[in-house]
Design a protein around this motif. Sequence first.
Motif, PDB file in Angstrom:
ATOM      1  N   HIS A 132       0.839  -1.202   0.000  1.00 36.01           N
ATOM      2  CA  HIS A 132       0.000   0.000   0.000  1.00 36.01           C
ATOM      3  C   HIS A 132       0.874   1.252   0.000  1.00 36.01           C
ATOM      4  CE1 HIS A 132       0.271   1.018   4.381  1.00 36.01           C
ATOM      5  NE2 HIS A 132       0.209  -0.271   4.595  1.00 36.01           N
ATOM      6  N   PHE A 133       0.492   2.195  -0.871  1.00 35.67           N
ATOM      7  CA  PHE A 133       1.310   3.389  -1.080  1.00 35.67           C
ATOM      8  C   PHE A 133       1.280   4.339   0.113  1.00 35.67           C
ATOM      9  CE2 PHE A 133       0.329   2.335  -5.609  1.00 35.67           C
ATOM     10  CZ  PHE A 133       1.632   2.184  -6.045  1.00 35.67           C
ATOM     11  N   THR A 134       0.092   4.699   0.559  1.00 37.74           N
ATOM     12  CA  THR A 134      -0.016   5.722   1.597  1.00 37.74           C
ATOM     13  C   THR A 134      -1.078   5.307   2.605  1.00 37.74           C
ATOM     14  OG1 THR A 134      -0.192   8.124   1.973  1.00 37.74           O
ATOM     15  CG2 THR A 134      -1.662   7.159   0.306  1.00 37.74           C
ATOM     16  N   ASN A 135      -1.549   6.230   3.426  1.00 32.30           N
ATOM     17  CA  ASN A 135      -2.359   5.881   4.582  1.00 32.30           C
ATOM     18  C   ASN A 135      -3.359   7.004   4.864  1.00 32.30           C
ATOM     19  OD1 ASN A 135      -3.248   4.618   6.934  1.00 32.30           O
ATOM     20  ND2 ASN A 135      -1.207   4.367   7.789  1.00 32.30           N
ATOM     21  N   THR A 136      -4.541   6.648   5.301  1.00 34.76           N
ATOM     22  CA  THR A 136      -5.469   7.666   5.805  1.00 34.76           C
ATOM     23  C   THR A 136      -5.056   8.141   7.193  1.00 34.76           C
ATOM     24  OG1 THR A 136      -7.346   6.859   4.519  1.00 34.76           O
ATOM     25  CG2 THR A 136      -7.874   8.064   6.531  1.00 34.76           C
ATOM     26  N   TRP A 137      -4.370   7.267   7.934  1.00 36.75           N
ATOM     27  CA  TRP A 137      -4.061   7.539   9.338  1.00 36.75           C
ATOM     28  C   TRP A 137      -2.657   8.088   9.518  1.00 36.75           C
ATOM     29  CZ3 TRP A 137      -8.750   7.584  10.566  1.00 36.75           C
ATOM     30  CH2 TRP A 137      -9.635   6.611  10.106  1.00 36.75           C
ATOM     31  N   GLU A 138      -2.449   8.715  10.657  1.00 40.92           N
ATOM     32  CA  GLU A 138      -1.236   9.493  10.925  1.00 40.92           C
ATOM     33  C   GLU A 138      -0.018   8.651  11.262  1.00 40.92           C
ATOM     34  OE1 GLU A 138      -2.369   7.985  14.571  1.00 40.92           O
ATOM     35  OE2 GLU A 138      -3.699   9.037  13.186  1.00 40.92           O
ATOM     36  N   TRP A 139      -0.208   7.351  11.565  1.00 41.29           N
ATOM     37  CA  TRP A 139       0.924   6.581  12.088  1.00 41.29           C
ATOM     38  C   TRP A 139       2.045   6.378  11.074  1.00 41.29           C
ATOM     39  CZ3 TRP A 139       1.790   1.934   9.671  1.00 41.29           C
ATOM     40  CH2 TRP A 139       0.715   1.247   9.116  1.00 41.29           C
ATOM     41  N   SER A 140       1.779   6.648   9.798  1.00 39.70           N
ATOM     42  CA  SER A 140       2.871   6.635   8.820  1.00 39.70           C
ATOM     43  C   SER A 140       2.918   7.935   8.014  1.00 39.70           C
ATOM     44  CB  SER A 140       2.718   5.440   7.870  1.00 39.70           C
ATOM     45  OG  SER A 140       1.540   5.559   7.089  1.00 39.70           O
ATOM     46  N   GLY A 141       2.362   8.999   8.553  1.00 42.03           N
ATOM     47  CA  GLY A 141       2.312  10.276   7.826  1.00 42.03           C
ATOM     48  C   GLY A 141       1.021  10.390   7.046  1.00 42.03           C
ATOM     49  N   GLY A 142       0.943   9.626   5.947  1.00 41.41           N
ATOM     50  CA  GLY A 142      -0.295   9.524   5.201  1.00 41.41           C
ATOM     51  C   GLY A 142      -0.719  10.801   4.503  1.00 41.41           C
ATOM     52  N   ILE A 143      -1.982  10.852   4.070  1.00 43.34           N
ATOM     53  CA  ILE A 143      -2.442  11.981   3.262  1.00 43.34           C
ATOM     54  C   ILE A 143      -2.527  13.266   4.080  1.00 43.34           C
ATOM     55  CG2 ILE A 143      -3.611  10.572   1.544  1.00 43.34           C
ATOM     56  CD1 ILE A 143      -6.250  11.071   2.920  1.00 43.34           C
ATOM     57  N   GLY A 144      -2.595  13.145   5.403  1.00 42.79           N
ATOM     58  CA  GLY A 144      -2.535  14.356   6.223  1.00 42.79           C
ATOM     59  C   GLY A 144      -1.224  15.093   6.070  1.00 42.79           C
ATOM     60  N   GLN A 145      -0.147  14.345   5.774  1.00 40.49           N
ATOM     61  CA  GLN A 145       1.155  14.977   5.594  1.00 40.49           C
ATOM     62  C   GLN A 145       1.173  15.867   4.358  1.00 40.49           C
ATOM     63  OE1 GLN A 145       4.047  14.783   7.690  1.00 40.49           O
ATOM     64  NE2 GLN A 145       4.445  16.527   6.343  1.00 40.49           N
ATOM     65  N   TYR A 146       0.475  15.460   3.297  1.00 39.84           N
ATOM     66  CA  TYR A 146       0.423  16.272   2.079  1.00 39.84           C
ATOM     67  C   TYR A 146      -0.344  17.569   2.337  1.00 39.84           C
ATOM     68  CZ  TYR A 146       2.233  12.109  -0.173  1.00 39.84           C
ATOM     69  OH  TYR A 146       3.016  11.036  -0.519  1.00 39.84           O
ATOM     70  N   LEU A 147      -1.350  17.500   3.183  1.00 40.81           N
ATOM     71  CA  LEU A 147      -2.070  18.721   3.567  1.00 40.81           C
ATOM     72  C   LEU A 147      -1.153  19.655   4.352  1.00 40.81           C
ATOM     73  CD1 LEU A 147      -5.446  17.071   4.603  1.00 40.81           C
ATOM     74  CD2 LEU A 147      -5.161  18.748   2.758  1.00 40.81           C
ATOM     75  N   LYS A 148      -0.385  19.111   5.266  1.00 42.68           N
ATOM     76  CA  LYS A 148       0.544  19.934   6.037  1.00 42.68           C
ATOM     77  C   LYS A 148       1.567  20.599   5.122  1.00 42.68           C
ATOM     78  CE  LYS A 148       3.927  19.755   9.797  1.00 42.68           C
ATOM     79  NZ  LYS A 148       4.603  18.897  10.805  1.00 42.68           N
TER      80      LYS A 148
END
Length: 427
Positions: A132-148
Amino acid sequence: MSKVFKLVLLCLVIGLPAYAQQGFVKVKGTAFSINGQPYRYIGTNYWYGGLLATNGEAGKKRLKTELDFLKEHGVTNLRVMVGAEGITTYKYRTPNEKTLQPEAGKFNENIMVGLDYLLNELGKRNMKAVLHFTNTWEWSGGIGQYLKWNGYGEQPYPKSLGGYYSWDKLRQYISQFYSCKPCMDELDNYIRYVLHRTNSLNGKKYTDDPSIMAWEIINEPRPMEKAAVPAFEQWISHVAALVKSIDKNHLLTTGSEGDIASDYDLSVYQQIHADKNIDYLTIHIWPKNWSWFKDTSIHKSYNIILDSAGRDIQKHLGIAQHLNKPLVIEEFGLPRDLHVYSLSATTHNRDHFYDFIFSKVLSNRGIAGANFWAFAGIARPIPGQIFWKDGDEFMGDPGGEEQGLNSVFDADASTWRVITKYAGEIK
Protein backbone atom coordinates in the motif's frame (compact mmCIF):
# COMPACT_ATOMS: atom_id res chain seq x y z
CA MET A 1 18.02 -31.12 5.01
CA SER A 2 18.36 -27.78 3.23
CA LYS A 3 15.84 -24.96 3.70
CA VAL A 4 14.98 -25.07 0.01
CA PHE A 5 14.24 -28.81 0.20
CA LYS A 6 12.12 -28.27 3.32
CA LEU A 7 10.08 -25.60 1.53
CA VAL A 8 9.54 -27.82 -1.52
CA LEU A 9 8.53 -30.67 0.79
CA LEU A 10 6.07 -28.37 2.59
CA CYS A 11 4.46 -27.44 -0.73
CA LEU A 12 4.03 -31.12 -1.58
CA VAL A 13 2.62 -31.97 1.85
CA ILE A 14 -0.10 -29.31 1.64
CA GLY A 15 -0.82 -30.09 -1.99
CA LEU A 16 0.72 -27.00 -3.60
CA PRO A 17 3.18 -27.41 -6.49
CA ALA A 18 6.54 -25.86 -5.64
CA TYR A 19 6.34 -23.63 -8.70
CA ALA A 20 2.78 -22.47 -8.06
CA GLN A 21 3.52 -18.98 -6.81
CA GLN A 22 5.96 -18.10 -9.55
CA GLY A 23 4.41 -15.71 -12.05
CA PHE A 24 1.93 -12.87 -11.73
CA VAL A 25 -1.39 -13.17 -9.94
CA LYS A 26 -4.33 -12.73 -12.31
CA VAL A 27 -8.08 -12.30 -11.84
CA LYS A 28 -10.82 -14.19 -13.60
CA GLY A 29 -14.26 -13.51 -12.23
CA THR A 30 -14.27 -13.89 -8.45
CA ALA A 31 -11.01 -15.88 -8.31
CA PHE A 32 -7.24 -15.36 -8.41
CA SER A 33 -4.88 -17.56 -10.40
CA ILE A 34 -1.18 -17.97 -11.12
CA ASN A 35 -0.09 -19.62 -14.37
CA GLY A 36 -3.69 -20.73 -14.87
CA GLN A 37 -3.85 -22.48 -11.48
CA PRO A 38 -6.14 -21.32 -8.64
CA TYR A 39 -4.51 -19.07 -6.06
CA ARG A 40 -6.13 -18.71 -2.62
CA TYR A 41 -4.29 -17.91 0.55
CA ILE A 42 -4.09 -17.31 4.26
CA GLY A 43 -1.76 -14.33 4.69
CA THR A 44 -0.73 -11.72 7.21
CA ASN A 45 -0.09 -8.03 7.65
CA TYR A 46 3.61 -7.25 7.99
CA TRP A 47 3.53 -3.48 7.61
CA TYR A 48 7.12 -2.95 8.78
CA GLY A 49 8.61 -5.67 6.56
CA GLY A 50 10.37 -3.21 4.26
CA LEU A 51 11.97 -1.43 7.21
CA LEU A 52 13.75 -4.39 8.81
CA ALA A 53 16.71 -4.50 6.41
CA THR A 54 17.41 -0.82 7.16
CA ASN A 55 18.51 -1.98 10.64
CA GLY A 56 21.71 -3.53 9.30
CA GLU A 57 22.69 -7.19 9.52
CA ALA A 58 20.59 -7.78 12.63
CA GLY A 59 17.49 -6.53 10.81
CA LYS A 60 18.22 -8.65 7.75
CA LYS A 61 18.70 -11.70 9.94
CA ARG A 62 15.39 -11.05 11.68
CA LEU A 63 13.62 -10.60 8.35
CA LYS A 64 14.92 -13.87 6.93
CA THR A 65 14.12 -15.73 10.14
CA GLU A 66 10.56 -14.42 10.12
CA LEU A 67 9.97 -15.09 6.42
CA ASP A 68 11.18 -18.67 6.89
CA PHE A 69 8.83 -19.05 9.86
CA LEU A 70 5.86 -17.76 7.85
CA LYS A 71 6.69 -19.97 4.88
CA GLU A 72 6.98 -23.03 7.10
CA HIS A 73 3.49 -22.29 8.44
CA GLY A 74 1.96 -21.84 4.99
CA VAL A 75 1.63 -18.04 5.18
CA THR A 76 2.95 -16.73 1.87
CA ASN A 77 1.05 -13.48 1.25
CA LEU A 78 2.20 -10.38 3.14
CA ARG A 79 0.55 -6.96 3.20
CA VAL A 80 3.29 -4.33 3.59
CA MET A 81 3.62 -0.55 3.76
CA VAL A 82 5.69 0.98 0.94
CA GLY A 83 6.87 3.92 3.06
CA ALA A 84 6.07 6.66 5.52
CA GLU A 85 5.80 10.38 4.77
CA GLY A 86 7.05 13.44 6.61
CA ILE A 87 9.17 14.51 9.57
CA THR A 88 7.33 14.94 12.84
CA THR A 89 7.68 15.64 16.54
CA TYR A 90 4.61 13.50 17.21
CA LYS A 91 6.08 10.44 18.90
CA TYR A 92 3.27 7.97 18.24
CA ARG A 93 4.15 7.17 14.64
CA THR A 94 6.83 5.80 12.32
CA PRO A 95 10.10 7.46 13.42
CA ASN A 96 11.72 10.16 11.31
CA GLU A 97 14.77 8.09 10.39
CA LYS A 98 12.46 5.47 8.84
CA THR A 99 10.56 7.95 6.66
CA LEU A 100 10.68 7.31 2.92
CA GLN A 101 9.63 10.85 1.94
CA PRO A 102 10.93 13.32 4.54
CA GLU A 103 9.99 16.27 2.31
CA ALA A 104 7.59 16.43 -0.60
CA GLY A 105 9.35 14.97 -3.64
CA LYS A 106 12.54 14.04 -1.74
CA PHE A 107 13.07 10.35 -1.01
CA ASN A 108 15.29 8.36 1.34
CA GLU A 109 17.08 5.80 -0.82
CA ASN A 110 17.95 3.69 2.22
CA ILE A 111 14.27 2.99 2.88
CA MET A 112 13.71 1.88 -0.70
CA VAL A 113 16.75 -0.41 -0.48
CA GLY A 114 15.05 -1.98 2.54
CA LEU A 115 11.97 -2.66 0.42
CA ASP A 116 14.24 -3.99 -2.33
CA TYR A 117 15.68 -6.44 0.19
CA LEU A 118 12.26 -7.63 1.32
CA LEU A 119 11.04 -8.20 -2.25
CA ASN A 120 14.25 -10.02 -3.13
CA GLU A 121 13.84 -12.35 -0.15
CA LEU A 122 10.18 -12.94 -1.00
CA GLY A 123 11.20 -13.89 -4.52
CA LYS A 124 13.59 -16.52 -3.18
CA ARG A 125 10.72 -18.09 -1.25
CA ASN A 126 7.97 -17.75 -3.88
CA MET A 127 6.04 -15.46 -1.54
CA LYS A 128 3.86 -12.49 -2.50
CA ALA A 129 3.52 -8.90 -1.27
CA VAL A 130 0.56 -6.55 -1.37
CA LEU A 131 2.01 -3.03 -1.12
CA HIS A 132 0.00 0.00 0.00
CA PHE A 133 1.31 3.39 -1.08
CA THR A 134 -0.02 5.72 1.60
CA ASN A 135 -2.36 5.88 4.58
CA THR A 136 -5.47 7.67 5.81
CA TRP A 137 -4.06 7.54 9.34
CA GLU A 138 -1.24 9.49 10.93
CA TRP A 139 0.92 6.58 12.09
CA SER A 140 2.87 6.64 8.82
CA GLY A 141 2.31 10.28 7.83
CA GLY A 142 -0.30 9.52 5.20
CA ILE A 143 -2.44 11.98 3.26
CA GLY A 144 -2.54 14.36 6.22
CA GLN A 145 1.16 14.98 5.59
CA TYR A 146 0.42 16.27 2.08
CA LEU A 147 -2.07 18.72 3.57
CA LYS A 148 0.54 19.93 6.04
CA TRP A 149 3.09 20.39 3.24
CA ASN A 150 0.58 22.55 1.39
CA GLY A 151 -0.28 24.97 4.16
CA TYR A 152 -3.27 23.33 5.87
CA GLY A 153 -1.55 23.24 9.24
CA GLU A 154 -0.90 20.31 11.57
CA GLN A 155 -3.54 17.62 11.59
CA PRO A 156 -5.35 16.81 14.86
CA TYR A 157 -3.40 13.87 16.28
CA PRO A 158 -5.32 11.36 18.42
CA LYS A 159 -2.96 11.70 21.37
CA SER A 160 -2.63 15.49 21.19
CA LEU A 161 -2.85 17.34 24.49
CA GLY A 162 -5.16 20.20 25.38
CA GLY A 163 -8.29 19.03 23.58
CA TYR A 164 -6.89 19.74 20.11
CA TYR A 165 -8.07 16.38 18.81
CA SER A 166 -11.57 15.17 18.13
CA TRP A 167 -12.92 12.71 15.58
CA ASP A 168 -14.93 15.47 13.92
CA LYS A 169 -11.86 17.71 13.67
CA LEU A 170 -9.88 14.89 12.06
CA ARG A 171 -12.66 14.15 9.58
CA GLN A 172 -12.87 17.79 8.55
CA TYR A 173 -9.11 18.02 8.16
CA ILE A 174 -8.54 14.86 6.11
CA SER A 175 -11.56 15.47 3.85
CA GLN A 176 -9.75 18.53 2.47
CA PHE A 177 -7.20 16.31 0.72
CA TYR A 178 -9.62 15.42 -2.07
CA SER A 179 -9.95 19.07 -3.12
CA CYS A 180 -6.25 19.91 -2.70
CA LYS A 181 -4.76 19.56 -6.17
CA PRO A 182 -1.13 20.19 -5.10
CA CYS A 183 -1.56 17.47 -2.43
CA MET A 184 -2.89 14.97 -4.95
CA ASP A 185 -0.17 15.91 -7.47
CA GLU A 186 2.56 15.26 -4.89
CA LEU A 187 1.09 11.86 -4.08
CA ASP A 188 0.95 11.07 -7.80
CA ASN A 189 4.65 11.89 -8.06
CA TYR A 190 5.41 9.58 -5.14
CA ILE A 191 3.48 6.74 -6.78
CA ARG A 192 5.34 7.30 -10.06
CA TYR A 193 8.65 7.23 -8.15
CA VAL A 194 7.84 3.83 -6.64
CA LEU A 195 6.43 2.27 -9.80
CA HIS A 196 9.42 3.31 -11.89
CA ARG A 197 11.92 1.79 -9.45
CA THR A 198 14.39 -0.97 -10.33
CA ASN A 199 15.40 -3.25 -7.46
CA SER A 200 18.99 -2.41 -6.48
CA LEU A 201 19.74 -6.01 -5.48
CA ASN A 202 18.41 -8.10 -8.36
CA GLY A 203 17.95 -5.61 -11.20
CA LYS A 204 14.24 -6.31 -11.60
CA LYS A 205 11.92 -3.44 -12.37
CA TYR A 206 9.20 -3.29 -9.75
CA THR A 207 6.63 -3.49 -12.55
CA ASP A 208 8.22 -6.77 -13.69
CA ASP A 209 8.58 -8.40 -10.27
CA PRO A 210 6.19 -11.34 -9.64
CA SER A 211 6.93 -11.23 -5.90
CA ILE A 212 4.48 -8.30 -5.88
CA MET A 213 0.89 -9.54 -6.06
CA ALA A 214 -0.83 -6.17 -5.97
CA TRP A 215 -0.64 -2.47 -5.27
CA GLU A 216 -3.03 -0.72 -2.93
CA ILE A 217 -3.88 2.93 -3.36
CA ILE A 218 -4.11 3.70 0.35
CA ASN A 219 -4.59 1.98 3.68
CA GLU A 220 -8.25 2.42 4.66
CA PRO A 221 -9.47 5.15 2.28
CA ARG A 222 -12.25 7.34 3.69
CA PRO A 223 -13.97 10.42 2.27
CA MET A 224 -14.44 11.42 5.94
CA GLU A 225 -17.34 13.76 5.19
CA LYS A 226 -20.38 13.22 2.97
CA ALA A 227 -19.69 16.40 1.01
CA ALA A 228 -16.31 15.00 -0.01
CA VAL A 229 -17.68 11.73 -1.47
CA PRO A 230 -17.78 12.80 -5.16
CA ALA A 231 -14.21 14.13 -5.02
CA PHE A 232 -13.09 11.05 -3.09
CA GLU A 233 -14.56 8.69 -5.70
CA GLN A 234 -12.96 10.72 -8.48
CA TRP A 235 -9.58 10.58 -6.74
CA ILE A 236 -9.72 6.79 -6.36
CA SER A 237 -10.52 6.47 -10.06
CA HIS A 238 -7.72 8.88 -11.00
CA VAL A 239 -5.05 7.06 -9.00
CA ALA A 240 -6.24 3.68 -10.27
CA ALA A 241 -5.84 4.87 -13.85
CA LEU A 242 -2.40 6.30 -13.07
CA VAL A 243 -1.13 3.03 -11.58
CA LYS A 244 -2.47 0.93 -14.42
CA SER A 245 -0.99 3.28 -17.02
CA ILE A 246 2.47 2.45 -15.64
CA ASP A 247 2.10 -1.14 -14.42
CA LYS A 248 0.29 -3.63 -16.65
CA ASN A 249 1.42 -6.73 -14.75
CA HIS A 250 0.14 -6.33 -11.21
CA LEU A 251 -3.28 -6.25 -9.63
CA LEU A 252 -4.63 -3.11 -8.00
CA THR A 253 -7.07 -2.62 -5.14
CA THR A 254 -8.26 0.18 -2.89
CA GLY A 255 -7.34 -0.91 0.66
CA SER A 256 -10.90 -0.24 1.86
CA GLU A 257 -12.33 -1.30 5.22
CA GLY A 258 -15.81 -1.60 3.74
CA ASP A 259 -18.93 0.50 4.04
CA ILE A 260 -17.97 1.65 7.55
CA ALA A 261 -15.52 3.96 5.75
CA SER A 262 -18.45 5.90 4.27
CA ASP A 263 -20.74 5.89 7.33
CA TYR A 264 -22.33 2.64 6.12
CA ASP A 265 -23.20 3.99 2.68
CA LEU A 266 -22.62 0.79 0.72
CA SER A 267 -23.04 2.61 -2.60
CA VAL A 268 -19.71 4.41 -2.09
CA TYR A 269 -17.96 1.08 -1.50
CA GLN A 270 -19.54 -0.37 -4.62
CA GLN A 271 -18.68 2.68 -6.71
CA ILE A 272 -14.95 2.72 -5.97
CA HIS A 273 -14.62 -1.02 -6.58
CA ALA A 274 -16.66 -0.95 -9.79
CA ASP A 275 -13.87 1.03 -11.44
CA LYS A 276 -12.41 -0.91 -14.37
CA ASN A 277 -8.88 -0.50 -13.01
CA ILE A 278 -9.68 -1.97 -9.59
CA ASP A 279 -9.18 -5.74 -9.76
CA TYR A 280 -10.56 -6.92 -6.44
CA LEU A 281 -12.39 -5.76 -3.31
CA THR A 282 -11.10 -5.56 0.26
CA ILE A 283 -12.66 -5.39 3.71
CA HIS A 284 -11.27 -5.02 7.23
CA ILE A 285 -12.94 -6.36 10.39
CA TRP A 286 -12.21 -4.70 13.74
CA PRO A 287 -14.53 -5.76 16.60
CA LYS A 288 -12.78 -3.53 19.15
CA ASN A 289 -12.57 -0.40 16.99
CA TRP A 290 -16.18 -0.79 15.90
CA SER A 291 -17.46 -1.21 19.49
CA TRP A 292 -18.73 -4.77 19.11
CA PHE A 293 -17.31 -5.21 22.61
CA LYS A 294 -15.90 -2.88 25.25
CA ASP A 295 -12.92 -3.07 27.58
CA THR A 296 -12.11 -6.63 28.64
CA SER A 297 -15.51 -8.14 27.85
CA ILE A 298 -14.41 -10.02 24.72
CA HIS A 299 -15.76 -13.38 25.86
CA LYS A 300 -18.99 -11.87 27.19
CA SER A 301 -19.66 -10.24 23.81
CA TYR A 302 -18.41 -13.12 21.72
CA ASN A 303 -21.69 -14.05 20.03
CA ILE A 304 -22.17 -10.40 19.08
CA ILE A 305 -18.66 -10.32 17.60
CA LEU A 306 -19.18 -13.42 15.45
CA ASP A 307 -22.67 -12.42 14.33
CA SER A 308 -21.52 -8.93 13.39
CA ALA A 309 -18.45 -10.23 11.53
CA GLY A 310 -20.50 -12.78 9.64
CA ARG A 311 -23.04 -10.20 8.50
CA ASP A 312 -20.27 -7.78 7.49
CA ILE A 313 -18.56 -10.41 5.37
CA GLN A 314 -21.78 -11.50 3.68
CA LYS A 315 -22.82 -7.93 2.89
CA HIS A 316 -19.56 -7.11 1.13
CA LEU A 317 -19.32 -10.52 -0.53
CA GLY A 318 -22.65 -9.71 -2.16
CA ILE A 319 -21.14 -6.57 -3.71
CA ALA A 320 -18.11 -8.54 -4.91
CA GLN A 321 -20.33 -11.13 -6.55
CA HIS A 322 -22.41 -8.39 -8.16
CA LEU A 323 -19.23 -6.84 -9.59
CA ASN A 324 -17.83 -10.31 -10.46
CA LYS A 325 -14.54 -9.61 -8.68
CA PRO A 326 -12.70 -11.40 -5.83
CA LEU A 327 -12.99 -10.27 -2.21
CA VAL A 328 -10.10 -10.32 0.28
CA ILE A 329 -10.48 -9.95 4.05
CA GLU A 330 -7.14 -8.18 4.33
CA GLU A 331 -7.25 -6.98 7.95
CA PHE A 332 -8.86 -8.48 11.03
CA GLY A 333 -7.70 -8.73 14.59
CA LEU A 334 -8.62 -9.20 18.22
CA PRO A 335 -6.74 -8.46 21.46
CA ARG A 336 -5.51 -11.22 23.70
CA ASP A 337 -7.92 -12.50 26.36
CA LEU A 338 -8.74 -9.91 29.03
CA HIS A 339 -7.08 -7.28 26.84
CA VAL A 340 -3.62 -8.01 28.25
CA TYR A 341 -0.56 -7.41 26.05
CA SER A 342 1.93 -9.86 27.57
CA LEU A 343 2.61 -13.19 25.85
CA SER A 344 1.67 -14.83 29.14
CA ALA A 345 -1.95 -13.86 28.42
CA THR A 346 -4.06 -16.47 26.66
CA THR A 347 -5.55 -16.14 23.17
CA HIS A 348 -8.63 -18.40 23.34
CA ASN A 349 -11.02 -15.78 21.96
CA ARG A 350 -8.60 -14.69 19.24
CA ASP A 351 -7.99 -18.29 18.16
CA HIS A 352 -11.73 -18.90 17.90
CA PHE A 353 -12.20 -15.64 15.98
CA TYR A 354 -9.44 -16.55 13.53
CA ASP A 355 -11.03 -19.97 13.07
CA PHE A 356 -14.36 -18.28 12.32
CA ILE A 357 -12.87 -15.88 9.74
CA PHE A 358 -10.77 -18.54 8.02
CA SER A 359 -13.73 -20.91 7.86
CA LYS A 360 -15.68 -18.20 6.03
CA VAL A 361 -12.86 -17.92 3.50
CA LEU A 362 -12.67 -21.67 3.05
CA SER A 363 -16.42 -22.07 2.51
CA ASN A 364 -16.91 -19.11 0.13
CA ARG A 365 -15.07 -19.39 -3.17
CA GLY A 366 -15.62 -15.68 -3.83
CA ILE A 367 -13.34 -14.85 -0.88
CA ALA A 368 -9.90 -15.28 -2.40
CA GLY A 369 -7.78 -14.70 0.70
CA ALA A 370 -7.42 -13.33 4.21
CA ASN A 371 -4.55 -11.44 5.90
CA PHE A 372 -4.68 -11.42 9.70
CA TRP A 373 -3.41 -8.38 11.63
CA ALA A 374 -0.65 -8.70 12.38
CA PHE A 375 2.58 -10.71 12.46
CA ALA A 376 5.05 -9.54 15.11
CA GLY A 377 7.58 -12.32 14.64
CA ILE A 378 10.36 -12.56 17.20
CA ALA A 379 9.70 -9.10 18.71
CA ARG A 380 8.29 -8.92 22.23
CA PRO A 381 6.39 -6.28 24.26
CA ILE A 382 8.52 -4.51 26.85
CA PRO A 383 7.11 -5.08 30.36
CA GLY A 384 5.62 -1.92 31.84
CA GLN A 385 5.78 -0.01 28.53
CA ILE A 386 2.61 0.49 26.49
CA PHE A 387 3.68 2.40 23.37
CA TRP A 388 6.60 2.09 20.95
CA LYS A 389 9.66 4.30 21.50
CA ASP A 390 12.77 4.96 19.40
CA GLY A 391 15.08 1.97 19.38
CA ASP A 392 12.38 -0.63 20.02
CA GLU A 393 11.82 -3.54 17.66
CA PHE A 394 8.90 -3.10 15.30
CA MET A 395 5.94 -5.40 15.82
CA GLY A 396 2.46 -5.80 14.37
CA ASP A 397 1.01 -2.83 16.24
CA PRO A 398 2.13 0.54 14.79
CA GLY A 399 3.56 3.24 17.04
CA GLY A 400 0.21 4.77 17.93
CA GLU A 401 -1.22 1.51 19.23
CA GLU A 402 -0.50 -0.48 22.38
CA GLN A 403 2.41 -2.79 21.65
CA GLY A 404 1.07 -6.32 21.67
CA LEU A 405 -2.57 -5.27 21.26
CA ASN A 406 -3.27 -7.23 18.06
CA SER A 407 0.14 -8.75 17.38
CA VAL A 408 0.60 -12.47 16.73
CA PHE A 409 4.05 -13.55 17.88
CA ASP A 410 6.02 -16.57 16.71
CA ALA A 411 5.52 -18.07 20.19
CA ASP A 412 1.68 -17.99 20.03
CA ALA A 413 1.47 -21.74 19.44
CA SER A 414 -2.31 -22.15 19.69
CA THR A 415 -2.92 -19.36 17.18
CA TRP A 416 -0.40 -20.83 14.77
CA ARG A 417 -2.15 -24.18 14.91
CA VAL A 418 -5.29 -22.47 13.60
CA ILE A 419 -3.40 -20.48 10.96
CA THR A 420 -1.38 -23.46 9.71
CA LYS A 421 -4.45 -25.69 9.53
CA TYR A 422 -6.32 -23.31 7.26
CA ALA A 423 -3.25 -22.33 5.24
CA GLY A 424 -2.96 -25.99 4.29
CA GLU A 425 -6.65 -26.56 3.67
CA ILE A 426 -7.19 -23.52 1.48
CA LYS A 427 -4.48 -24.63 -0.93
